[in-house]
Design an enzyme around this catalytic site. Structure first.
Site, PDB file in Angstrom:
ATOM      1  N   GLY A  46      22.840  43.694  58.013  1.00  0.00           N
ATOM      2  CA  GLY A  46      23.915  44.569  57.552  1.00  0.00           C
ATOM      3  C   GLY A  46      25.122  43.768  57.116  1.00  0.00           C
ATOM      4  N   ILE A  51      31.300  45.453  59.211  1.00  0.00           N
ATOM      5  CA  ILE A  51      31.320  44.515  60.326  1.00  0.00           C
ATOM      6  C   ILE A  51      30.566  43.235  59.986  1.00  0.00           C
ATOM      7  CG2 ILE A  51      30.576  44.150  62.711  1.00  0.00           C
ATOM      8  CD1 ILE A  51      30.942  47.225  63.082  1.00  0.00           C
ATOM      9  N   TYR A 190      20.938  60.271  64.389  1.00  0.00           N
ATOM     10  CA  TYR A 190      21.657  59.019  64.626  1.00  0.00           C
ATOM     11  C   TYR A 190      21.672  58.660  66.103  1.00  0.00           C
ATOM     12  CZ  TYR A 190      25.596  55.779  65.003  1.00  0.00           C
ATOM     13  OH  TYR A 190      26.396  54.702  65.301  1.00  0.00           O
TER      14      TYR A 190
END
Length: 294
Positions: A46, A51, A190
């Site tokens: 990611g 982040i 989620y």
């Protein structure tokens, strides 16, 4: 000596008074981090935004080999070009972790690294908010969310644990405070996927520690990343910056802390026990009233 750059002050200046209270300064020592990472190889999933991107920038001054993984090759190449103006060496690996063949190609690449693998920061994730009644014909929402939040990091770690054992490395899992609190309506896909991986990771952590692999769980509140943009209600809520989270991860890299949790999470957990009746009875009634007004 702490971080001399003044970057922490710039980060904190973006916070409101409430955010200063909820997200206090994080201890961070750039020299200790650089010493810890000298000659190491760090994988960040990611890494094209949020982040992951900010963590890559934070590590740019270290003599480290960064492997940046995400779907968007163009963004990864931009980040690589910026970081390589400094000390770090960067490899980019564009891959959709939900796709089995692409993930297998990443694993093959990792097993061929000449200097091995020392750190994995499992940061890639997918969030979705949708009511169950709107999801009856959207089974793919659940499979896709489970794929990126649970199956992909699970397969990644199962394959690379021998590499990390050899290097006596570290795994950092970027999780959410939601797994420590009662689940919320509309977030079933989620929360189920994040809770599944958190439970798996905590379950295997003692075995990994036994063979010399350090494990760290980072439990985060709301963070201002592209992932929260589709949820309009989040725009006005207190949230951490991804730069602040990067420093929390950087701190964990040299302190080897087992976990990071916001200081106030204990009050949320206590409240969830004391006011459990509210979640079980009041919230369904509130949702019915909301539905009747739509």
């Amino acid at each position: 000596m702490g971080d001399p750059s003044g970057a922490e002050g710039a980060i904190m200046s973006r916070y409101s008074l409430l955010e200063h209270l909820l997200f206090p300064r994080t201890q961070y020592n750039s020299r200790r981090l650089e010493y810890r990472l000298e000659g190491k190889t760090v994988l960040i999933t990611g890494a094209s935004s949020g982040i992951g991107e900010q963590l890559a920038y934070l590590l740019a001054d270290s003599h480290v080999h960064l492997i940046l993984v995400a779907r968007r090759e163009d963004r990864l190449l931009e980040i690589k070009a910026e970081i390589e103006k400094k000390s770090a060496q960067v490899s980019v690996f564009p891959v959709d972790l939900r796709e089995e063949t692409e993930l297998e190609s990443l694993l093959a690449f990792l097993h061929q690294l000449p200097d091995g693998l020392d750190v994995i920061v499992s940061n890639a994730g997918h969030s979705i908010k949708r009511s169950i009644l709107e999801s009856l014909d959207r089974y793919h929402d659940f499979t896709r969310t489970m794929a990126i939040n649970y199956s992909a990091p699970l397969q990644l770690l199962l394959s690379t644990i021998p590499l990390l054992e050899k290097s006596q490395g570290q795994i950092i899992n970027v999780s959410t405070v939601n797994v420590m609190l009662p689940p919320l309506a509309y977030w079933a896909a989620y929360q189920a996927s994040k809770a599944a991986f958190d439970t798996w990771f905590r379950s295997v952590a003692p075995e990994l520690n036994m063979i010399g692999i350090l494990t760290t769980s980072i439990y985060l509140p709301l963070v201002r990343t592209p992932m929260i943009l589709p949820t309009t209600a989040y725009q006005k809520l207190p949230a951490m910056t991804p730069q602040h989270v990067a420093r929390i991860i950087g701190n964990a890299l040299y302190t080897h802390k087992r976990s990071y949790k916001p200081w106030w999470i204990i009050f949320g957990q206590l409240g969830s026990i004391l006011f459990r009746w509210y979640w079980e009875y009041a919230i369904p009634r509130r949702l019915r009233r909301k539905g009747s007004r739509m």
